[in-house]
Design an enzyme around this catalytic site. Structure first.
Site, PDB file in Angstrom:
ATOM      1  CD  GLU A   7       6.467 -28.880 -61.595  1.00  0.00           C
ATOM      2  OE1 GLU A   7       6.603 -29.123 -62.963  1.00  0.00           O
ATOM      3  OE2 GLU A   7       5.025 -29.391 -61.394  1.00  0.00           O
ATOM      4  CG  ASP A  80       3.585 -26.466 -61.613  1.00  0.00           C
ATOM      5  OD1 ASP A  80       3.785 -25.603 -60.764  1.00  0.00           O
ATOM      6  OD2 ASP A  80       3.953 -26.560 -62.955  1.00  0.00           O
ATOM      7  CG  ASP A  82      -0.672 -30.039 -63.075  1.00  0.00           C
ATOM      8  OD1 ASP A  82       0.578 -30.462 -62.588  1.00  0.00           O
ATOM      9  OD2 ASP A  82      -0.124 -29.401 -64.417  1.00  0.00           O
ATOM     10  CD  GLU A  84       2.225 -35.202 -66.007  1.00  0.00           C
ATOM     11  OE1 GLU A  84       3.449 -35.290 -65.990  1.00  0.00           O
ATOM     12  OE2 GLU A  84       1.396 -36.123 -66.500  1.00  0.00           O
ATOM     13  CE1 TYR A 303       1.036 -24.967 -63.401  1.00  0.00           C
ATOM     14  CE2 TYR A 303      -0.952 -26.157 -63.478  1.00  0.00           C
ATOM     15  CZ  TYR A 303       0.440 -25.967 -63.573  1.00  0.00           C
ATOM     16  OH  TYR A 303       1.114 -27.194 -63.861  1.00  0.00           O
ATOM     17  NE  ARG A 305       1.778 -27.393 -68.484  1.00  0.00           N
ATOM     18  CZ  ARG A 305       2.777 -26.746 -68.574  1.00  0.00           C
ATOM     19  NH1 ARG A 305       3.023 -26.143 -67.100  1.00  0.00           N
ATOM     20  NH2 ARG A 305       3.645 -26.501 -69.127  1.00  0.00           N
ATOM     21  CG  HIS A 350      -6.158 -26.413 -60.932  1.00  0.00           C
ATOM     22  ND1 HIS A 350      -5.921 -26.755 -59.638  1.00  0.00           N
ATOM     23  CD2 HIS A 350      -5.619 -27.250 -61.711  1.00  0.00           C
ATOM     24  CE1 HIS A 350      -5.316 -27.951 -59.959  1.00  0.00           C
ATOM     25  NE2 HIS A 350      -5.127 -28.453 -61.162  1.00  0.00           N
TER      26      HIS A 350
END
Length: 884
Positions: A7, A80, A82, A84, A303, A305, A350
């Site tokens: 990203e 990432d 997740d 998104e 990570y 989030r 996560h």
């Protein structure tokens, strides 16, 4: 060679070092496409088909990836871990398929929770396919947000001019803030009295005991209601004899909390460090993506989030090893601690947020980090270590005291808590956000030796009057906590939700408290009256639960959209027949305390104080709502929508202008007035009169004729531009003070600059703006300049997002609460700046500032510079020849 897509460019650079020459790592710079901000991007009648668009900046990223794929052996999607991130990988893959660049080339999806060499290589060795369920959950969420925004916002624009937008989660978060404000406005303080006895043991040691029983009844916080009752009990205690009825010493254990999740990190960073949610996430992103640690680039935290609270087994082992090494075996519990999340709808997909390497203590990496990075890493490291440490051991002593006088008696209680073993508190001291309700009654003080049956002596009896207080306004931290408790939104959305509320001017944040603006309260009241279901907490949480079920693959995403759209569309269609008068009647009722504040004389708040016969009501104008009289146009009374009409107008009467004097050039009267949008100055009368609002930071009581004429003289001509001879003007606009030349606006630092800026400086400011492509905005406007610092460089007073501050070079120092920023002096600013520089480890800008002042830099444009660079250089050169 394989192409790896991540990203961010920072992450790409780090991972490229780990993988070597057989891989080419490229950054997508986040999402490569999105739904266009126009009607038709989601078509419910076409089974919710969605039209995606790649913007100009993303088109270049996609081209770079596509070009690399032409000669690549395969594609590895490493965005990432997740929802998104999964969506970004899906978008990239879909675009490449449409370009027919993949053919038979293998495509792999890899995820890693930390940017370390081991984590990345382990992920590369264990690829998987794109998770279609996660992608479907993203599509459903994106479609829902679009359908709500692009159908509800136009209703607001038509029925409530001045409103900006509505959103699925944003509107519910705003409702929480507004509901709390309603509670505060409706709150009626109640009197109560606290009664405390200062006592002494037979050994002469003093301690404090609180009244817990009187008249045979238990006494709680608000039990003693008035002075008469309080003084009667005080008189009893003044003449009483005291004895110790019982003493109980009870061991208490306090366990550590789990490692951070996204929301608990935001809460702790807010309460401990004063960080906003967005600032926390920005700093955490840099720590996650990688920092240069003595020649090695490594991610320092996992990570950020996540709503999971567990750590990987190897991380738990590493934490336990670090505890033994750094704190000793006594601080290591017999077995590892395991946590489960209590938040509603948590996915726990996560790990919690933790250090990637527990041997990297905060102090060992401090020299590689900036001040914000160090403070946040210190917080994450300590919380992660503490989560695996031994419990803190306390002893809680409770002494019950009997006071007797004649046939009357009362009971008092003294409580003290002593830490016998600090345990996890050695790493991460308890703070407000960790305490549970059971902790609230604990006293940190230690009691002296008190034995059952002993007499104690009275030293002093204190009876103090108090009043109950309304609930506090939400802070960013407490609002995030409440949203999480209700199951509304996801960890990754909280920062952007709060930023949207602030950017839409629905709330203001002062002293870290969220206060709803009138515009925000109007929107909430409208939605509660006409779209109540869609701002209900339970409905929003249930919809969030359905999205989670889509991610699990247990619910079909388009069915969720169909169920939502049928009812929502009908509700939107129903508002087409809604008359503005219906809206105003509903809002007058719902917002009565705001629209019609109580009058000091006790009169009818809705009666017009000017004409005496009209009724006040909300009115809707081009720029939003205001309060006006029903006798318009015979009575022209108007005021802004605010619960404090006098404060908002600086004490001005809206229909009694204050005379400032006469304009010597036009001989017209100059007056200071209050209108719908606040205080303003006016020259002359009638429709042709010239008017100007007071700039931010200017108070009505400080306005004299000279200042008024300065404002009324705007915009002013600065002079001719040396390149084309066109006039440069300076003025005040929606976004603050500016200079304008040939269609280009450039912000200047302060309102004073508008009145004093010359051609040289104006040309330079305009050239800098054009060099940046005409984008962006300059630093926040200064309220005033204090002059040059003794060590060189200007010191100014500025208004920032979190309140007023003084600025010197790169050093910003907050002005103490309660201090008027307009009255601060250089003598007061210098120690504030020095303290801030020392605390943050910022180098003073003295030499650089002084050098810049003595010899302005003159750089020739590089031969191969872009056209804008050439223009900047030639423009500045021309400016040097011009005379301001």
């Amino acid at each position: 060679m394989d192409v790896v897509v991540v990203e961010s460019p920072a992450k790409a650079k780090t991972i490229n070092k780990y993988l070597g020459k057989d891989y080419k790592v490229l950054a997508s710079f986040g999402h490569v496409r999105d739904l266009p901000a126009k009607d038709g991007s989601v078509l419910p009648d076409d089974d919710f088909s969605m039209s995606w668009k790649v913007d100009t900046a993303s088109a270049k990223r996609v081209k770079d990836i596509a070009d690399a794929m032409k000669n690549a052996d395969g594609l590895i999607l490493a965005t990432d871990p997740d929802r998104e991130g999964e969506a970004i990988s899906w978008h990239v893959l879909d675009l490449l398929n449409k370009k027919k660049l993949l053919k038979d080339k293998p495509v792999k999806r890899v995820v890693f929770n930390a940017i370390t060499k081991k984590s990345v290589l382990d992920a590369m060795a264990n690829p998987r396919d794109i998770d279609e369920s996660l992608v479907n959950a993203y599509l459903a969420r994106r479609a829902l947000d679009y359908l709500v925004g692009f159908n509800l916002s136009p209703v607001l624009w038509r029925k409530l001019p001045g409103a900006r937008s509505a959103g699925r989660v944003q509107s519910v978060a705003l409702r929480l803030v507004c509901d709390r404000e309603n509670e505060i406005e409706r709150f009626v303080p109640e009197e109560y009295w606290n009664i405390v006895a200062d006592l002494k043991t037979v050994r002469g040691d003093g301690f404090e005991a609180r009244l817990v029983q009187a008249d045979g009844k238990r006494v709680q916080k608000n039990s003693v209601k008035n002075q008469e009752q309080a003084f009667r009990i005080r008189d009893l205690l003044e003449g009483a004899t005291y004895s110790v009825a019982s003493v109980e010493a009870k061991p208490v254990k306090r366990n550590p909390g789990p490692p951070f999740t996204t929301s608990t990190l935001q809460q702790a960073a807010s309460s401990r460090l004063g960080f906003s949610a967005s600032r926390t996430m920005q700093v955490a992103q840099r720590l996650y993506e990688g920092v240069d640690i003595g020649g090695e680039t490594a991610g320092l935290i996992t990570y950020m989030r996540t709503d999971g609270v567990s750590m990987a087994p190897e991380a738990i082992t590493a934490a336990r090893d670090a505890i033994g090494d750094q704190f000793g075996k006594r601080y290591l519990p017999e077995s590892a601690r395991h946590y489960s999340v209590k938040a509603k709808n948590a996915q726990e997909a996560h790990e919690a947020i933790r250090p990637t390497d527990f041997t990297r203590t905060p102090q060992s990496v401090k020299k590689f980090l900036d001040a914000d990075q160090f403070r946040l890493y210190d917080l994450v490291w300590k919380r992660g270590i503490a989560s695996q440490m031994a419990s803190a051991e306390m002893e809680r002593t409770t002494a019950e005291i009997t006071a007797a006088k004649g046939g009357e008696s009362a009971g008092l209680r003294a409580v003290g808590t002593v830490v016998k073993f600090d345990g996890f508190l050695a790493a991460y001291a308890d703070n407000r956000e960790e305490k549970t309700p059971s902790d609230e009654d604990e006293d940190d003080g230690r009691l002296p030796e008190i034995n059952q049956g002993e007499a104690v002596d009275k030293d002093k009896i204190r009876a103090t009057q108090h009043f109950t207080e309304p609930p506090p306004r939400y802070s960013e931290a407490s609002l995030i906590k409440r949203l999480e408790e209700l199951g509304i939104g996801r960890p990754s959305t909280y920062a952007s939700t709060l930023a949207t509320l602030r950017d839409r001017e629905y709330v203001t944040i002062e002293s870290r408290k969220l206060t709803p603006e009138p515009k925000g309260r109007l929107v909430t009241a409208f939605l509660e009256n006409f779209f109540n279901r869609y701002v209900e907490y339970d409905f929003t949480a249930e919809l969030e639960e359905k999205l989670d079920k889509i991610s699990d693959g247990t619910l079909e995403w388009k069915q969720v959209l169909r169920d939502f759209w049928n009812d929502f569309h009908a509700q939107v269609e129903g508002t087409k027949e809604l008359r503005v008068t219906n809206v105003l009647d509903a809002l007058n009722e719902a917002l009565a305390p705001l629209v019609f504040p109580k009058r000091e004389d006790g009169g009818d708040p809705r009666q017009c104080q000017v004409c005496g016969t009209g009724q006040l009501s909300l009115k809707l104008g081009k720029y939003g709502a205001f309060v006006g009289c029903s006798n318009y146009p015979d009575c022209s009374f108007t005021r802004q929508l605010s619960g404090d009409a006098e404060a908002q107008n600086g004490g001005l009467n809206p229909n009694e202008p204050s005379e400032l004097g006469t304009d010597p050039e036009t001989q017209e009267p100059v007056t200071l007035r209050s209108g719908r949008f606040g205080p303003y100055v006016q020259r002359g009368d009638g429709k042709e009169a010239k008017r100007s609002s007071l700039p931010k930071g200017w108070k009505p009581e400080d306005i004299d004729l000279d200042k008024a004429l300065q404002l009324l003289g705007l915009p002013r001509d600065v002079g001719q531009h040396p390149e084309d001879g066109k006039v440069i003007t300076a003025g005040l606009g929606r976004y603050g003070p500016f200079v304008l030349h040939d269609g280009t606006y450039a912000n200047v630092e302060s309102i004073e600059d508008v009145f004093s800026i010359g051609v040289n400086r104006a040309v330079s400011v305009l050239a800098d703006k054009r060099a940046n492509g005409g984008r962006g905005r300059s630093a926040p406007a200064a309220l005033k300049s204090l002059g040059d610092h003794p060590e060189g460089g200007e010191v100014s007073v500025n208004e920032g997002r979190y309140g007023p501050y003084v600025k010197w070079g790169k050093i910003n120092a907050t002005i103490p609460k309660g201090k008027d920023p307009q009255s601060i002096t250089m003598e007061e600013a210098i120690p504030l700046l020095a303290a801030r520089a020392e605390k943050a480890g910022i180098k003073k800008p003295a030499k650089k500032a002084a050098a810049a002042k003595k010899a302005p830099a003159k750089k020739a444009a590089p031969k191969k510079a872009a056209a804008t660079k050439k223009t900047t250089a030639s423009t500045k050169k021309a400016a040097e020849k011009s005379d301001s």
